[in-house]
Write a protein that holds these residues in place. Structure first.
Motif, PDB file in Angstrom:
ATOM      1  N   THR A 101     -25.796  15.081 -21.633  1.00 52.72           N
ATOM      2  CA  THR A 101     -25.949  16.361 -20.675  1.00 52.72           C
ATOM      3  C   THR A 101     -27.245  17.011 -21.335  1.00 52.72           C
ATOM      4  O   THR A 101     -27.687  17.070 -22.610  1.00 52.72           O
ATOM      5  CB  THR A 101     -25.206  17.255 -20.475  1.00 52.72           C
ATOM      6  N   LYS A 102     -28.078  17.733 -20.302  1.00 56.36           N
ATOM      7  CA  LYS A 102     -29.374  18.321 -20.879  1.00 56.36           C
ATOM      8  C   LYS A 102     -28.793  19.637 -21.672  1.00 56.36           C
ATOM      9  O   LYS A 102     -29.386  20.127 -22.590  1.00 56.36           O
ATOM     10  CB  LYS A 102     -30.132  19.105 -19.690  1.00 56.36           C
ATOM     11  N   ARG A 103     -27.410  20.204 -21.398  1.00 56.01           N
ATOM     12  CA  ARG A 103     -27.105  21.411 -22.177  1.00 56.01           C
ATOM     13  C   ARG A 103     -26.988  20.944 -23.646  1.00 56.01           C
ATOM     14  O   ARG A 103     -27.218  21.529 -24.558  1.00 56.01           O
ATOM     15  CB  ARG A 103     -25.695  22.001 -21.499  1.00 56.01           C
TER      16      ARG A 103
ATOM     17  N   ILE B 144     -25.727  14.882 -13.909  1.00 62.24           N
ATOM     18  CA  ILE B 144     -25.112  14.865 -15.348  1.00 62.24           C
ATOM     19  C   ILE B 144     -25.926  15.078 -16.281  1.00 62.24           C
ATOM     20  O   ILE B 144     -25.626  16.028 -17.304  1.00 62.24           O
ATOM     21  CB  ILE B 144     -24.216  13.501 -15.365  1.00 62.24           C
ATOM     22  N   GLY B 145     -26.742  13.855 -16.509  1.00 63.63           N
ATOM     23  CA  GLY B 145     -27.746  14.110 -17.676  1.00 63.63           C
ATOM     24  C   GLY B 145     -28.530  12.803 -17.846  1.00 63.63           C
ATOM     25  O   GLY B 145     -29.097  12.354 -16.731  1.00 63.63           O
TER      26      GLY B 145
END
Length: 240
Positions: free
Chosen positions: A184-186, A231-232
């Motif tokens: 994920t980007k997070r 999602i990513g």
């Protein structure tokens, strides 16, 4: 802490702030003092260049709108003689400008206005990444025609070395350590940049776009970097 001309050896990390706005400069220096950093400041590009040469800071915080020379030129001149980490701190949030500064050698880009805690977190993260680069040898990562030498911090694609900026390499290496996995980007922002996730932060997107170009692909025609919508990202070898 010290401001102005540097006089002493670095007992603690030393940050050079190149910023022409006096109020902003005082605010940044105040935050750095609270964060237990030594400081030097300059209000013009040429004064900042001289301070960078004289003081040998551990990190530079650079504004773009300087009165004598544009910040990008200052960045390029510093990069010609030094690999000191540089964080661009400016009010411009245009993607083209962000990409240009990262392309010129900036290690991070933060858009004004920003909070003192985020500012200090980005500085600590940038300095931490620099220390992590000097460790025990790590094995090479191979994904299709992509070979990443972690210890040497180099990457080749089909035998040709890629010219990657430090954060581009960090992003590629992190994904390559998880081949085939969706990240994920997070996670990328918190693990690679080591700063809190923000839904409006363009850092990952900008680096990803730049990295794709250097891999000879695009979001519409991916080879190695695949977007999983909502999602990513996933790094995988091209399918023959």
């Amino acid at each position: 802490m010290r401001h102005g001309l540097c006089r002493y050896a670095h007992a603690v990390p030393h940050v050079l702030v190149i910023e022409d706005d006096a109020d902003v400069r005082r605010g940044l220096l105040r935050s750095l003092t609270v964060g237990d950093f030594a400081t030097t400041s300059a209000s013009t590009g040429f004064a900042g260049l001289q301070a960078a040469l004289d003081c040998q800071p551990d990190l530079i915080v650079l504004d773009l709108g300087l009165p004598d020379v544009h910040g990008e030129e200052v960045l390029r001149m510093v990069r010609a003689v030094s690999e000191v980490p540089i964080i661009v701190a400016t009010a411009c949030d245009e993607e083209r400008q962000i990409v240009s500064m990262l392309d010129a050698g900036a290690d991070d880009y933060i858009v004004k206005p920003f909070g003192g805690e985020q500012f200090l977190a980005r500085i600590r993260a940038t300095l931490r990444r620099g220390r992590l680069n000097v460790r025990l040898p790590k094995p090479a990562l191979t994904i299709g025609g992509l070979v990443i030498e972690q210890s040497a911090r180099t990457a080749t694609l089909d035998g040709v070395e890629l010219q990657l900026a430090p954060r581009e390499f960090d992003l590629l290496c992190y994904l390559a350590q998880r081949p085939g996995e969706v990240v994920t980007k997070r996670e990328l922002l918190t693990e690679v940049w080591q700063v809190p996730f923000s839904g409006t932060d363009k850092t990952v997107d900008v680096h990803l776009s730049w990295l794709r170009r250097k891999l000879g692909e695009s979001a519409q025609a991916p080879r190695y970097l695949h977007t999983v919508r909502g999602i990513g990202l996933r790094l995988a070898a091209p399918v023959s």
